[in-house]
Design an enzyme around this catalytic site. Sequence first.
Site, mmCIF file in Angstrom:
data_model
loop_
_atom_site.group_PDB
_atom_site.id
_atom_site.type_symbol
_atom_site.label_atom_id
_atom_site.label_comp_id
_atom_site.label_asym_id
_atom_site.label_seq_id
_atom_site.Cartn_x
_atom_site.Cartn_y
_atom_site.Cartn_z
ATOM 1 N N GLY A 1 -80.111 -10.856 -70.548
ATOM 2 C CA GLY A 1 -80.549 -10.181 -71.760
ATOM 3 C C GLY A 1 -80.094 -8.755 -71.953
ATOM 4 N N PRO B 1 -77.384 -12.475 -65.854
ATOM 5 C CG PRO B 1 -75.950 -10.927 -64.833
ATOM 6 C CD PRO B 1 -77.042 -11.932 -64.529
ATOM 7 N N GLY B 2 -75.310 -12.685 -68.731
ATOM 8 C CA GLY B 2 -74.181 -13.427 -69.300
ATOM 9 C C GLY B 2 -73.314 -12.474 -70.096
ATOM 10 N NE ARG B 3 -75.497 -10.379 -75.756
ATOM 11 C CZ ARG B 3 -75.385 -11.124 -76.857
ATOM 12 N NH1 ARG B 3 -74.331 -11.001 -77.616
ATOM 13 N NH2 ARG B 3 -76.334 -11.983 -77.196
ATOM 14 N NE ARG C 1 -72.317 -13.052 -80.350
ATOM 15 C CZ ARG C 1 -72.660 -11.836 -80.698
ATOM 16 N NH1 ARG C 1 -71.743 -11.002 -81.163
ATOM 17 N NH2 ARG C 1 -73.905 -11.418 -80.607
ATOM 18 C CE1 TYR D 1 -77.271 -16.357 -82.923
ATOM 19 C CE2 TYR D 1 -75.012 -15.852 -82.288
ATOM 20 C CZ TYR D 1 -76.134 -16.648 -82.189
ATOM 21 O OH TYR D 1 -76.119 -17.717 -81.350
ATOM 22 C CB CYS E 1 -63.386 -24.433 -97.535
ATOM 23 S SG CYS E 1 -61.617 -24.569 -97.697
ATOM 24 C CD GLU E 2 -69.181 -23.511 -94.698
ATOM 25 O OE1 GLU E 2 -70.131 -22.831 -95.134
ATOM 26 O OE2 GLU E 2 -69.295 -24.670 -94.284
ATOM 27 C CE1 TYR F 1 -74.361 -16.938 -74.630
ATOM 28 C CE2 TYR F 1 -74.264 -14.553 -74.819
ATOM 29 C CZ TYR F 1 -74.779 -15.674 -74.226
ATOM 30 O OH TYR F 1 -75.698 -15.562 -73.205
#
Length: 421
Positions: A239, A276-278, A314, A318, A346-347, A375
């Site tokens: 986190g 920990p990842g990020r 991302r 988010y 196409c969005e 991510y």
Amino acid sequence: MHYFDYKNGELYAENVSLRDIAAQVGTPFYCYSAATIRRHIKMFQDSFKGRDALVCYAMKANSNQAVLTLIAKMGAGVDVVSGGEISRAIKAGFPVSKIVYSGVAKTSAEIRQGLELGIHCFNAESEPELERINQVAGQMGVKAPVSVRVNPDVDGGGHEKIMTGKSENKFGIPWQKVDKVYELIATLQNLEVVGIDLHIGSQITDLKPFSEAFERIGSLVAKLRGVGHKIQHVDFGGGLGVPYKNDNDIPPHPDEYAAMINRVAGDLGVKYIFEPGRMIAANAGILVGEVEFVKHGDGRDFVITDIGMNDLIRPTLYDAYHDIKPISEPQNGFETRIVDVVGPICETADYMAKGRELPIFKQGDLLAVMSAGAYGAVAANTYNTRALIPEVLVDNDRFAVVRKRLEVEEIIALDIVPDWI
Ligand code: LLP
């Protein structure tokens, strides 16, 4: 801190020119810096020097086998959330004793896989999950090491879609109910309590929610030991945020995080585990693309690139901010323009940046979306039948393609047209 810098007017990954990589592999592509990943793992490990502590990298952030192998070689452990991730961990050389297994919906087959291998611990998130683990362990004639994931009902303060520690989130067991759940475990004969854990959310840039949550855990450890449970470790989850912007909102350094943990948990006599990842992967990776067109709309300018929301979701999901840099360094006194950097999908939600002041881009320019190592590639997909883009790892002055581009023909070949159509 990372190793993506301008040298002689061009953006480099360590000592390799990103323009050279683009010429060889084509765009878009992800590029990771081995030195940055090593530096982040070491920083975290060093912060807890002299303590019984294990960094279990949360591989959901970036599970490329080359990245995992590099991290396994540094003596770290790994946090997994599926049978697939267990297989990746084993293949990358993580010892089974350093695998912790999180996640709210472990299947019987996945539990069996973990038990057969003898992983360190299952982080259990509900009573029915504990009953399932007990049942599978019973069938196999083994005892399953478990730890209960506590939901401390603390607001981490980041984006609501990545918060996990509030009572309305699906994760963990409400902290007021935890002693009851450990009572249940005492009646389940194939379980062995080894610890307690929590994970309150992601991209948290303030120590306060962490310390609030960890203090709750501290008092629970004492209480559970009082009734005979062996709490050997506390898993503090992941986190810790990273700087996505060059502003003053710099997240706490792992040393400050470590000092806070030692203050709230230093006397508990437990092994520390972290996930920990990020913090390990985000700033160790970038996404490089090319400008296809520049379009002057009605009151808005669009830089249209070959990077789609299917490559990096991302910003869409988010509202995440990623710095955007031209591969050619802007010269002193360069002009800027406020633009939307958009992709080919196409969005309307297909963008990397909106209303951003950037140096002027023109057709054919290369650009980098920064801090895309966590991510990013792991959440990519083939929407609009776009090829999955390659991943490249740089180590000093060499690079390797560590995941090849998944070509359109390979994607189409996965579909089966029944002969009765
Ligand atoms: N442990 C558990 C149980 C987790 O669920 C997570 C992340 C971590 C550790 C690692 O958290 P970190 O240190 O990376 O914050 N896709 C979102 C982030 C989702 C995080 C999910 N869980 C994003 O792109 O921001």
